[in-house]
Design a protein around this motif. Structure first.
Motif, PDB file in Angstrom:
ATOM      1  N   GLU A 138      -1.946 -12.659 -18.522  1.00 55.48           N
ATOM      2  CA  GLU A 138      -1.709 -12.096 -17.198  1.00 55.48           C
ATOM      3  C   GLU A 138      -2.313 -13.054 -16.172  1.00 55.48           C
ATOM      4  O   GLU A 138      -3.184 -13.853 -16.481  1.00 55.48           O
ATOM      5  N   ARG A 139      -1.831 -12.971 -14.960  1.00 55.44           N
ATOM      6  CA  ARG A 139      -2.324 -13.823 -13.872  1.00 55.44           C
ATOM      7  C   ARG A 139      -2.221 -15.318 -14.210  1.00 55.44           C
ATOM      8  O   ARG A 139      -3.132 -16.093 -13.982  1.00 55.44           O
ATOM      9  N   TRP A 140      -1.118 -15.690 -14.787  1.00 56.41           N
ATOM     10  CA  TRP A 140      -0.869 -17.070 -15.186  1.00 56.41           C
ATOM     11  C   TRP A 140      -0.373 -17.860 -13.978  1.00 56.41           C
ATOM     12  O   TRP A 140       0.776 -17.749 -13.564  1.00 56.41           O
ATOM     13  N   GLU A 141      -1.255 -18.648 -13.380  1.00 54.65           N
ATOM     14  CA  GLU A 141      -0.909 -19.459 -12.214  1.00 54.65           C
ATOM     15  C   GLU A 141      -1.532 -20.848 -12.354  1.00 54.65           C
ATOM     16  O   GLU A 141      -2.420 -21.233 -11.591  1.00 54.65           O
ATOM     17  N   PRO A 142      -1.067 -21.628 -13.330  1.00 50.33           N
ATOM     18  CA  PRO A 142      -1.661 -22.952 -13.541  1.00 50.33           C
ATOM     19  C   PRO A 142      -1.118 -23.985 -12.560  1.00 50.33           C
ATOM     20  O   PRO A 142      -0.143 -23.749 -11.858  1.00 50.33           O
ATOM     21  N   ASP A 143      -1.757 -25.135 -12.564  1.00 52.56           N
ATOM     22  CA  ASP A 143      -1.268 -26.295 -11.836  1.00 52.56           C
ATOM     23  C   ASP A 143      -0.362 -27.053 -12.812  1.00 52.56           C
ATOM     24  O   ASP A 143      -0.837 -27.629 -13.798  1.00 52.56           O
ATOM     25  N   ALA A 144       0.925 -27.035 -12.551  1.00 58.15           N
ATOM     26  CA  ALA A 144       1.893 -27.628 -13.477  1.00 58.15           C
ATOM     27  C   ALA A 144       1.728 -29.137 -13.640  1.00 58.15           C
ATOM     28  O   ALA A 144       2.264 -29.719 -14.579  1.00 58.15           O
ATOM     29  N   THR A 145       0.965 -29.771 -12.765  1.00 60.19           N
ATOM     30  CA  THR A 145       0.793 -31.224 -12.849  1.00 60.19           C
ATOM     31  C   THR A 145      -0.424 -31.629 -13.676  1.00 60.19           C
ATOM     32  O   THR A 145      -0.634 -32.813 -13.912  1.00 60.19           O
ATOM     33  N   GLN A 146      -1.217 -30.675 -14.113  1.00 64.92           N
ATOM     34  CA  GLN A 146      -2.456 -30.970 -14.839  1.00 64.92           C
ATOM     35  C   GLN A 146      -2.370 -30.522 -16.303  1.00 64.92           C
ATOM     36  O   GLN A 146      -1.695 -29.541 -16.613  1.00 64.92           O
ATOM     37  N   ASP A 147      -3.080 -31.225 -17.180  1.00 61.70           N
ATOM     38  CA  ASP A 147      -3.165 -30.836 -18.585  1.00 61.70           C
ATOM     39  C   ASP A 147      -4.186 -29.719 -18.746  1.00 61.70           C
ATOM     40  O   ASP A 147      -4.882 -29.352 -17.805  1.00 61.70           O
TER      41      ASP A 147
END
Length: 120
Positions: free
Chosen positions: A46-55
């Motif tokens: 839940e609350r999955w909001e990563p930075d798509a540019t980072q590993d």
């Protein structure tokens, strides 16, 4: 069988374990769905909001004493699952992962093929 399944060169091992994903100051607790020599599939938190540019850094808890530490890259997202490819794994973690896969593959020839694929 999908194109994705046909392209897969590494046997997936279903394994029930907890895992943690970290990216910067963010941290998510997830459930490991399966693992291979090349990556992991986990439940989508839940609350999955990563930075798509980072590993991501992933820790898989195989037992209270044994964890796998990996640097991973998000490769695919589904409604309930996230697939990651391993970019880096330390020697101790690789030894544990190798043993886990070896125990779950009945065919030693298949294990050797996967190791060759990983090296190439």
């Amino acid at each position: 069988m999908s194109d994705h399944d046909e392209r897969r060169r590494f046997q997936r091992i279903a394994f029930d374990a907890t895992a943690e994903l970290r990216q910067g100051s963010q941290k998510w607790q997830v459930k490991l769905l399966d693992i291979s020599l090349k990556g992991i599939l986990v439940s989508r938190p839940e609350r999955w909001e990563p930075d798509a540019t980072q590993d991501f850094e992933a820790t898989v808890h195989l037992s209270p004493e044994v964890q796998l530490e990996m640097l991973v890259e998000l490769r695919h997202e589904e409604t309930s699952k996230l697939g990651f490819v391993c970019l880096y794994i330390d020697l101790d973690s690789m030894s544990h992962l190798h043993r886990l896969v070896e125990l779950n593959l009945a065919d030693r020839t298949e294990m050797m093929r996967e190791l060759r694929e990983l090296i190439e």
